[in-house]
Design a protein around this motif. Sequence first.
Motif, PDB file in Angstrom:
ATOM      1  N   TYR A   1       6.389  -6.419   1.320  1.00 29.09           N
ATOM      2  CA  TYR A   1       6.762  -5.375   0.362  1.00 29.09           C
ATOM      3  C   TYR A   1       5.519  -4.879  -0.361  1.00 29.09           C
ATOM      4  O   TYR A   1       5.365  -3.689  -0.625  1.00 29.09           O
ATOM      5  CB  TYR A   1       7.800  -5.925  -0.619  1.00 29.09           C
ATOM      6  CG  TYR A   1       8.416  -4.878  -1.518  1.00 29.09           C
ATOM      7  CD1 TYR A   1       8.874  -3.665  -0.998  1.00 29.09           C
ATOM      8  CD2 TYR A   1       8.549  -5.090  -2.885  1.00 29.09           C
ATOM      9  CE1 TYR A   1       9.441  -2.708  -1.823  1.00 29.09           C
ATOM     10  CE2 TYR A   1       9.121  -4.138  -3.714  1.00 29.09           C
ATOM     11  CZ  TYR A   1       9.562  -2.941  -3.179  1.00 29.09           C
ATOM     12  OH  TYR A   1      10.122  -1.984  -3.995  1.00 29.09           O
ATOM     13  N   LEU A   2       4.623  -5.814  -0.652  1.00 30.46           N
ATOM     14  CA  LEU A   2       3.375  -5.432  -1.302  1.00 30.46           C
ATOM     15  C   LEU A   2       2.578  -4.481  -0.393  1.00 30.46           C
ATOM     16  O   LEU A   2       2.101  -3.424  -0.820  1.00 30.46           O
ATOM     17  CB  LEU A   2       2.576  -6.699  -1.601  1.00 30.46           C
ATOM     18  CG  LEU A   2       1.432  -6.623  -2.599  1.00 30.46           C
ATOM     19  CD1 LEU A   2       1.186  -8.008  -3.194  1.00 30.46           C
ATOM     20  CD2 LEU A   2       0.158  -6.128  -1.972  1.00 30.46           C
ATOM     21  N   PHE A   3       2.475  -4.856   0.869  1.00 34.29           N
ATOM     22  CA  PHE A   3       1.757  -4.014   1.830  1.00 34.29           C
ATOM     23  C   PHE A   3       2.427  -2.640   1.946  1.00 34.29           C
ATOM     24  O   PHE A   3       1.757  -1.610   1.936  1.00 34.29           O
ATOM     25  CB  PHE A   3       1.725  -4.706   3.196  1.00 34.29           C
ATOM     26  CG  PHE A   3       1.038  -3.901   4.267  1.00 34.29           C
ATOM     27  CD1 PHE A   3      -0.323  -4.014   4.475  1.00 34.29           C
ATOM     28  CD2 PHE A   3       1.761  -3.022   5.061  1.00 34.29           C
ATOM     29  CE1 PHE A   3      -0.959  -3.264   5.460  1.00 34.29           C
ATOM     30  CE2 PHE A   3       1.129  -2.270   6.046  1.00 34.29           C
ATOM     31  CZ  PHE A   3      -0.227  -2.396   6.236  1.00 34.29           C
ATOM     32  N   ASP A   4       3.756  -2.641   2.041  1.00 35.85           N
ATOM     33  CA  ASP A   4       4.473  -1.371   2.149  1.00 35.85           C
ATOM     34  C   ASP A   4       4.214  -0.496   0.931  1.00 35.85           C
ATOM     35  O   ASP A   4       3.982   0.708   1.053  1.00 35.85           O
ATOM     36  CB  ASP A   4       5.981  -1.617   2.296  1.00 35.85           C
ATOM     37  CG  ASP A   4       6.361  -1.928   3.736  1.00 35.85           C
ATOM     38  OD1 ASP A   4       5.490  -1.762   4.610  1.00 35.85           O
ATOM     39  OD2 ASP A   4       7.505  -2.320   3.979  1.00 35.85           O
ATOM     40  N   ASN A   5       4.264  -1.088  -0.253  1.00 35.98           N
ATOM     41  CA  ASN A   5       4.010  -0.298  -1.446  1.00 35.98           C
ATOM     42  C   ASN A   5       2.619   0.301  -1.427  1.00 35.98           C
ATOM     43  O   ASN A   5       2.423   1.456  -1.786  1.00 35.98           O
ATOM     44  CB  ASN A   5       4.191  -1.155  -2.704  1.00 35.98           C
ATOM     45  CG  ASN A   5       5.617  -1.115  -3.197  1.00 35.98           C
ATOM     46  OD1 ASN A   5       6.166  -0.039  -3.415  1.00 35.98           O
ATOM     47  ND2 ASN A   5       6.238  -2.267  -3.322  1.00 35.98           N
ATOM     48  N   ALA A   6       1.659  -0.489  -0.987  1.00 35.96           N
ATOM     49  CA  ALA A   6       0.284  -0.006  -1.003  1.00 35.96           C
ATOM     50  C   ALA A   6       0.063   1.065   0.049  1.00 35.96           C
ATOM     51  O   ALA A   6      -0.467   2.130  -0.245  1.00 35.96           O
ATOM     52  CB  ALA A   6      -0.683  -1.170  -0.798  1.00 35.96           C
ATOM     53  N   PHE A   7       0.484   0.785   1.282  1.00 33.63           N
ATOM     54  CA  PHE A   7       0.050   1.654   2.366  1.00 33.63           C
ATOM     55  C   PHE A   7       1.136   2.539   2.964  1.00 33.63           C
ATOM     56  O   PHE A   7       0.822   3.486   3.670  1.00 33.63           O
ATOM     57  CB  PHE A   7      -0.612   0.818   3.468  1.00 33.63           C
ATOM     58  CG  PHE A   7      -1.900   0.190   2.998  1.00 33.63           C
ATOM     59  CD1 PHE A   7      -3.021   0.980   2.775  1.00 33.63           C
ATOM     60  CD2 PHE A   7      -1.982  -1.169   2.756  1.00 33.63           C
ATOM     61  CE1 PHE A   7      -4.198   0.419   2.329  1.00 33.63           C
ATOM     62  CE2 PHE A   7      -3.159  -1.739   2.311  1.00 33.63           C
ATOM     63  CZ  PHE A   7      -4.275  -0.936   2.093  1.00 33.63           C
ATOM     64  N   ARG A   8       2.402   2.228   2.719  1.00 34.88           N
ATOM     65  CA  ARG A   8       3.440   3.133   3.234  1.00 34.88           C
ATOM     66  C   ARG A   8       3.962   4.040   2.143  1.00 34.88           C
ATOM     67  O   ARG A   8       4.214   5.212   2.366  1.00 34.88           O
ATOM     68  CB  ARG A   8       4.610   2.339   3.836  1.00 34.88           C
ATOM     69  CG  ARG A   8       4.367   1.943   5.298  1.00 34.88           C
ATOM     70  CD  ARG A   8       5.602   1.257   5.854  1.00 34.88           C
ATOM     71  NE  ARG A   8       6.747   2.156   5.897  1.00 34.88           N
ATOM     72  CZ  ARG A   8       7.996   1.796   5.635  1.00 34.88           C
ATOM     73  NH1 ARG A   8       8.273   0.560   5.293  1.00 34.88           N
ATOM     74  NH2 ARG A   8       8.966   2.675   5.719  1.00 34.88           N
TER      75      ARG A   8
END
Lengths: 294, 448, 312
Positions: free
Chosen positions: A249-256
């Motif tokens: 979720y952290l990755f998605d927030n940052a990059f998606r």
Amino acid sequence: MSSPRKSESRAGLLFASPWFLGFLVFLAYPLLASIYYSFCDYSVLKAPVWVGLSNYRELWRDDVFWITLKNTGVYALFALPLGVVVSLALALMLNAKVRGLAFYRTAIYIPSLVPLVSLAVLWLWMFNGEYGLVNVGLKHLGLGSPPWLSDPAWSKPALVVMSLWGLGNAVVIYLAGLQDVPQEMLEAAELDGARSWDKTRHVTLPMISPVILFNVIMGIIGTLQIFTVPYVMFPGGVPARSTYFYAMYLFDNAFRFHKMGYACAMGWIMFLIIFVLTMVSLRASEKSVHYGGS
Amino acid sequence: MIATPMELGSLKLALMAAVVAGSAIYSEFLTTPAPEKGAVHVTYWEKWTEFEGDAMRAVVDEFNREHPNIHVDLLTISNIQDKTLMAVAGGVPPDVAGLFGPDVAQYADDNAVLILDDYCKKAGIKPDDYIRPFWDMSFYRGHVYALPSAPASTALHYNKTLMQESGLDPNKPPKTIEELDSMSDRITKFGPNHSLLRAGFMPAEPGWWNWAWGYNFGGRLWDGKDKITALSPENIRAFTWIQHFAKIYGSQALQTFRSGFGNFSSPQNAFLDGKVAMEQQGVWMYNFISKYAPGLKWGAVPFPYPADRPDLKDMTYADEDILVIPRGAKHPNEAFEFIKFVESQKGMELLCMGQRKNSPLKKVSPEFYAKHPNPFIRLFTDLPKGKNTVEPPKLGIWPEYQDALNNAFDEVNLLKSTPAEALKEVQDRMQPELDEYLLRLRARGVIK
Amino acid sequence: MAKAEIRDVDPLTDAGANRPTRARQKTSKGKQGVASKALIHLVLLVTSLIFLTPLAWMISTSLKPIEETMKQPPVWIPSHIFWGNYWDAITYGSATLGYIPFLVYARNTLIVCILVVAGTVASNSLVAYSFARLRWPGRDIAFAATLATMMVPFPVVMVPIFGLFRDLGWIGTYRPLWVPAWFGGAFSIFLLRQFFRTIPFELSEAAKLDGCSEWRIFKDVILPLSKPALAVVALFSFLATWNDFLGPLIYLLDQKTFTLSLGLQFYQSQHGGTQWNLLMAASTIVIAPIIVLFFFTQRVFIQGIALTGLKG
């Protein structure tokens, strides 16, 4: 202070200087910047704009944040103790002087050498409800065939089962720790009529308790960061967000979603959680961990 | 291995240092673009692989042949959305990027792609050249941010053999949702212990438009301005319809059944394998049928509409891949020259024929239809011309919104929530999300 | 060769206490021992087989024609061995991409691994030496702080570090993947420090009396004695780099620059289809050298970790 002392200090600082630099540039600065960004609307494409506590407020009422936190916690709760017990048991057996050790060690270690992406894809297929090797095996044993990948109740257990295949590193570290257990102590215990389990409990385990602690702490840090395998196996955390983990979720927030400030806020919360858990394990272990000599 | 050289003295140490230094220099060389000689080099990132990639490569080759002063370098990039974002942020974007249609709003709001208004004017590219939805998807807040590459539209694909086996006339596919439901019941087959052997229709297959079913019942996902409209009677009706399949099949049986499906692009694909008889699918499905199940007898018709809503007839999901010029591109003019070529009838037909898709342009050469292998190509071309086309909402928060809808779909399909509960969850999550998003855009002066 | 390396180090550690000798093992063999040994054998054998199943399946699949990969019930021995898969795996996608992706990814991975391993060994041995054997004000606090950094998960610093590398103009290059390795890392510092402390200080004192500088002591006395520990650090960093997915996912842009772990995803085509047999062939090629390496070096490897003494 004498002159040799001074020159030793100078040498010491000089030798350690790469790390000071690395610490400042790759840790201290990012950590501080991360705090700052966590109070900003920031997308790397645009300059950060201060928004106060807004990201944290949003997090507080973000259901998905709580879901991913819960998923990660549940996963860790099962994977971690299971991992510690199984890897320790394997290490104890591998430490027994039996024939074919090289083979056993290699067999148990190599799965952790397989690239995570291949591993994820391999398991994706092993867990297929109809064609998958796992269910074919279970069916033979008359244990039914759970829909591992499509049922939210089974997707996390699938990941926990998979995590066992990555225990090689922990086993190796335990094995290394076991080499430090003085043979004399075991023999003395034997002379006192101790059975092998008693020996293990009263001599071996206390002797390697620092190693166990080390593995537990590394395990906490590792499991809470679980990313690659679910990212490849369950894009978006399907089914029904049951495999949506904190780092995903952290990755998605940052990059998606292009919400870098939000991602930083999540990162800090993760850091605090790990910090608290580590402190708790250190405190809890104070009595039970035995440090040889000291 | 690493340690041995140290005892063997300075010669080995020097050798090691040389290997390391060599690797460092080589690694720099690998990531430095080759110096440009003569022609201007346009870097073009595209996601397609295999035959779809080959089709675009043919277009690029043709362009390079016709334009000796420009050379387009086509690079295949996976995870193209993330990669493009990172490249723009990192100041090293390609000159052209092939994104997905629904990305436009997010990339435009983030000022990550160039506005193409002036380029289009100069090149004489007009909205009128395109079938409406395909132009519309690249148009945002009054500006052109992208132009279409390969488009697609969807229709109901059905397995004629399975219909016949179930005593249905294979030449009379369903027209209304109600007919679809009753035919599905006829085709569906259960095994012992209420296990599912075959399903007539399954909304979760292929699972790419789980967010879109509301449109088939007249629902909308937002009001075009600042209101999320997930929790509407039409959307609840759609989700109720989705759930009724799960109830018929039984949640457990459904999960077990689905867990046995193979990958989409394989002979174990549920539709190709004869496990699911009817599916919403895109124009590309033909390619997979001919590759993995050449013997399959199939047909395609407009997706059925609710009997009480004949105004929703011929509903299709419009989808498209787009070309954008990322902000910071080194050769925007040459990049557009290439895009212009793709948008020409010649370039577009070369591409869409290669990918066996329909053309987004209104003008299509007769040979295109004559040579096109998909027997239903006219259907896929005509459907998006109608008024009932579904396009993903042009919202900067669409990726999150889509995730939320997909999750609601999962919950309904797993019988974990009622349709109203699931949609309320989406509504309650996304409305504040949109409010916050618009607030931040306003604070930055992107919108008034 | 492995044995010789261990013996090199023996005089420096309290060997008698640490290593059981063969003579001692014999004395502890009793009747109960035989039964429990059989049990241990059985459990280890079963566990090993379970652990090896996915791998065996991987290899078996890598040798099958595509039709057989999905056969029900599963086929363990392919009807005929399809060595061509390996060739196809290596050349997979080369027609579309215009280069041979597998070889390109392998080369890229190797380069990154060389740079990371060299950097890790070089920087951490220096730093660990300073923490272990040199006295300077604030050293112990600095060491505690170093250990604490192990708790910082990568995702926390992911965004600012991405911003940092962007400002440096490093996105799309290999630098973000290897340059940090040259500035030390807590885990390796810890392992090496623990090991360096076990080397008798008299050796340093003697060298100092001979007029050696700290650099000379480090290079000529400590490092040659620390090969197993250095090998362990090198191996750990090699494996971490080899398997790293998130780093390349964020920093590498052009498919041509991808590493193996990222490139393997390429075998899963865009539409979710997977060339199972090819992916498995590629994975087999990727891990085969590592398995062989581990089989022959495991004693050194485990001994190395043991000698670094994970005890605090």
